[in-house]
Design an enzyme around this catalytic site. Sequence first.
Site, PDB file in Angstrom:
ATOM      1  CB  THR A  97      -7.263  17.325  -7.158  1.00 49.99           C
ATOM      2  OG1 THR A  97      -8.945  17.386  -7.433  1.00 49.99           O
ATOM      3  CG2 THR A  97      -6.646  18.637  -7.322  1.00 49.99           C
ATOM      4  CB  SER A 144     -11.915  18.715  -7.717  1.00 53.62           C
ATOM      5  OG  SER A 144     -12.523  17.381  -7.400  1.00 53.62           O
ATOM      6  CE  LYS A 149     -13.681  10.952  -0.265  1.00 54.33           C
ATOM      7  NZ  LYS A 149     -14.270  10.324  -1.316  1.00 54.33           N
ATOM      8  CG  ASN A 185     -17.785  14.023  -1.396  1.00 58.08           C
ATOM      9  OD1 ASN A 185     -18.858  14.197  -0.626  1.00 58.08           O
ATOM     10  ND2 ASN A 185     -17.797  14.170  -2.340  1.00 58.08           N
ATOM     11  CE  LYS A 188     -11.152  -4.290   5.751  1.00 57.84           C
ATOM     12  NZ  LYS A 188      -9.835  -3.990   5.297  1.00 57.84           N
ATOM     13  CG  LEU A 245     -16.421   2.545  -7.678  1.00 57.53           C
ATOM     14  CD1 LEU A 245     -16.810   2.854  -6.211  1.00 57.53           C
ATOM     15  CD2 LEU A 245     -17.675   2.864  -8.377  1.00 57.53           C
TER      16      LEU A 245
HETATM   17  P1  ATR Z   1     -11.138   2.564   0.917  1.00 56.83           P
HETATM   18  O1  ATR Z   1     -11.475   2.892   2.306  1.00 56.83           O
HETATM   19  O2  ATR Z   1     -10.461   3.568  -0.112  1.00 56.83           O
HETATM   20  O3  ATR Z   1     -12.113   1.793   0.100  1.00 56.83           O
HETATM   21  P2  ATR Z   1      -9.444   0.577   2.035  1.00 56.83           P
HETATM   22  O4  ATR Z   1     -10.235   0.532   3.434  1.00 56.83           O
HETATM   23  O5  ATR Z   1      -7.973   0.466   2.057  1.00 56.83           O
HETATM   24  O6  ATR Z   1      -9.703   1.450   1.103  1.00 56.83           O
HETATM   25  O7  ATR Z   1     -10.041  -0.654   1.425  1.00 56.83           O
HETATM   26  C1  ATR Z   1      -9.355  -1.299   0.347  1.00 56.83           C
HETATM   27  C2  ATR Z   1     -10.094  -2.538  -0.252  1.00 56.83           C
HETATM   28  O8  ATR Z   1      -9.209  -3.106  -1.435  1.00 56.83           O
HETATM   29  C3  ATR Z   1     -10.094  -3.515   0.629  1.00 56.83           C
HETATM   30  O9  ATR Z   1     -11.369  -4.255   0.403  1.00 56.83           O
HETATM   31  C4  ATR Z   1      -8.981  -4.541   0.467  1.00 56.83           C
HETATM   32  O10 ATR Z   1      -9.106  -5.828   0.857  1.00 56.83           O
HETATM   33  P3  ATR Z   1      -8.624  -6.124   2.548  1.00 56.83           P
HETATM   34  O11 ATR Z   1     -10.039  -5.866   3.294  1.00 56.83           O
HETATM   35  O12 ATR Z   1      -8.611  -7.690   2.380  1.00 56.83           O
HETATM   36  O13 ATR Z   1      -7.424  -5.355   3.008  1.00 56.83           O
HETATM   37  C5  ATR Z   1      -8.777  -4.346  -0.992  1.00 56.83           C
HETATM   38  N1  ATR Z   1      -7.452  -4.749  -1.479  1.00 56.83           N
HETATM   39  C6  ATR Z   1      -6.416  -3.906  -1.553  1.00 56.83           C
HETATM   40  N2  ATR Z   1      -5.356  -4.551  -1.825  1.00 56.83           N
HETATM   41  C7  ATR Z   1      -5.653  -5.833  -2.408  1.00 56.83           C
HETATM   42  C8  ATR Z   1      -5.204  -6.741  -3.192  1.00 56.83           C
HETATM   43  N3  ATR Z   1      -3.907  -6.653  -3.628  1.00 56.83           N
HETATM   44  N4  ATR Z   1      -6.033  -7.758  -3.518  1.00 56.83           N
HETATM   45  C9  ATR Z   1      -7.315  -7.927  -2.945  1.00 56.83           C
HETATM   46  N5  ATR Z   1      -7.839  -7.017  -2.317  1.00 56.83           N
HETATM   47  C10 ATR Z   1      -7.158  -5.828  -2.089  1.00 56.83           C
END
Ligand code: ATR
Length: 289
Positions: free
Chosen positions: A21, A23, A72, A93, A161, A229
Site C-alpha cells: 500500500t 496509503s 470493503k 473504504n 452481471k 482505475l
Molecule cells: P472488483 O470487485 O474489484 O471489481 P471483481 O468482482 O473480481 O472485482 O470483478 C472483476 C471484473 O473484471 C469483472 O467484471 C470480470 O469479468 P466477469 O464478471 O466476467 O468475471 C472482469 N475480468 C476479470 N478477468 C477478466 C478477463 N481476463 N477478461 C475479461 N474480463 C475480466
Amino acid sequence: MREISGHTRTCGLIGNPVEHTLSPVLHNTLAEHMEQELCYVPLKVAEGALEAAVKGAYALNLLGTNVTVPYKSDVIPYLKDIDPLAEKIGAVNTLVRVDGGFKGYNTDMPGLYRAMCSDGVQIEGEKVLILGAGGVARAVAVLLADKGATEIILLNRTVEKAQKIADEVNAFVGKKLAFGMANEDYRKLPEGEKYLVIQATSVGMHPNDKDVVITDEAFYEKVHTGYDLIFNPSETRFMQLVKAAGGKAYNGAKMLLYQGVIAYEYWTGTNVSDELAQIAYEAMQAAGK
Ligand code: ATR
C-alpha cells in the site's frame, strides 16, 4: 521523522494483503505538512478476524481506518452507522470514529470524481462505457448516474452481471439510463459515436501489464477519453491503445490520492488544499517507483 507523543492519534489500513500500500505515505505526508499529530499504519487482518479487528480498533481509540480488499463489503455489518452513498454502492473504504463505533463511508467514488474534475474530464451529459461488472464497476456506475451521465453502458465478459448492475442503477434513478452488453458487442455501438470509457477491471494490473480486456484497435476509435482505475503500471495497455487511437488517457493514481485525501478530511475535520494534495501525490509517486 515526526515525533510520536502521547497525543498522537492512530489511523490505518485494514486489509489483506497490505504490504504494497501507498496509503501510509499519503496520510503521513498530509499529517506532516498539516502539523497534525496523526500516524497511519498498515493493519493486516487475517481471514475470519474482521469483526475482532473493528472492535479492537475502536477499543484502542483509533481515529479511523481505511478498508481495502477483501473487506470493503464484509465490514458493513460491524459498523455503528453508514453513509447513504456507501450504502448505495455496497462498499465501505473509510471508517470514521463516532460515539460507540465507526461510521462507514465510501471515498473511492468521490475520490474518482475529484480526480476526474482535476483532470478536466466531464461526466455530465456524457455517454460512458464501463469495462467490467464487479464491485468497482458497480460503484462507478452509481457515481456516473449520480453525476448526470446521459447513457451508461457496462461491457463485461459475463453479460448477466453487466445487466444486473444496469437494472440496479436504473432502479436508483427511475429511468432507463444504463445497459449491459457482452464485451464483443461493442461492434454494435452506433457508428461515429465517441465515448468516455472507464476501465474498471483488474485486467492489465501489474504483473500482467500486457493484458487488456479488448484488444481490437477498432474499439479504441470509439474512445475520446480512457480512464483506467489501475495505477500500477502507470501506463496500462488500455491507456496505450486509447492514446494510439488519438484519445486522452488517465490512470487511477489520482483516484487513489483523492480517496485518501477525502478520508483524511473526514478524520481530521480539515480541508486539504490542492497544493498539499499535489505534494502528497508526488510523495506517493516517488514511493511507488
Ligand atoms: P472488483 O470487485 O474489484 O471489481 P471483481 O468482482 O473480481 O472485482 O470483478 C472483476 C471484473 O473484471 C469483472 O467484471 C470480470 O469479468 P466477469 O464478471 O466476467 O468475471 C472482469 N475480468 C476479470 N478477468 C477478466 C478477463 N481476463 N477478461 C475479461 N474480463 C475480466
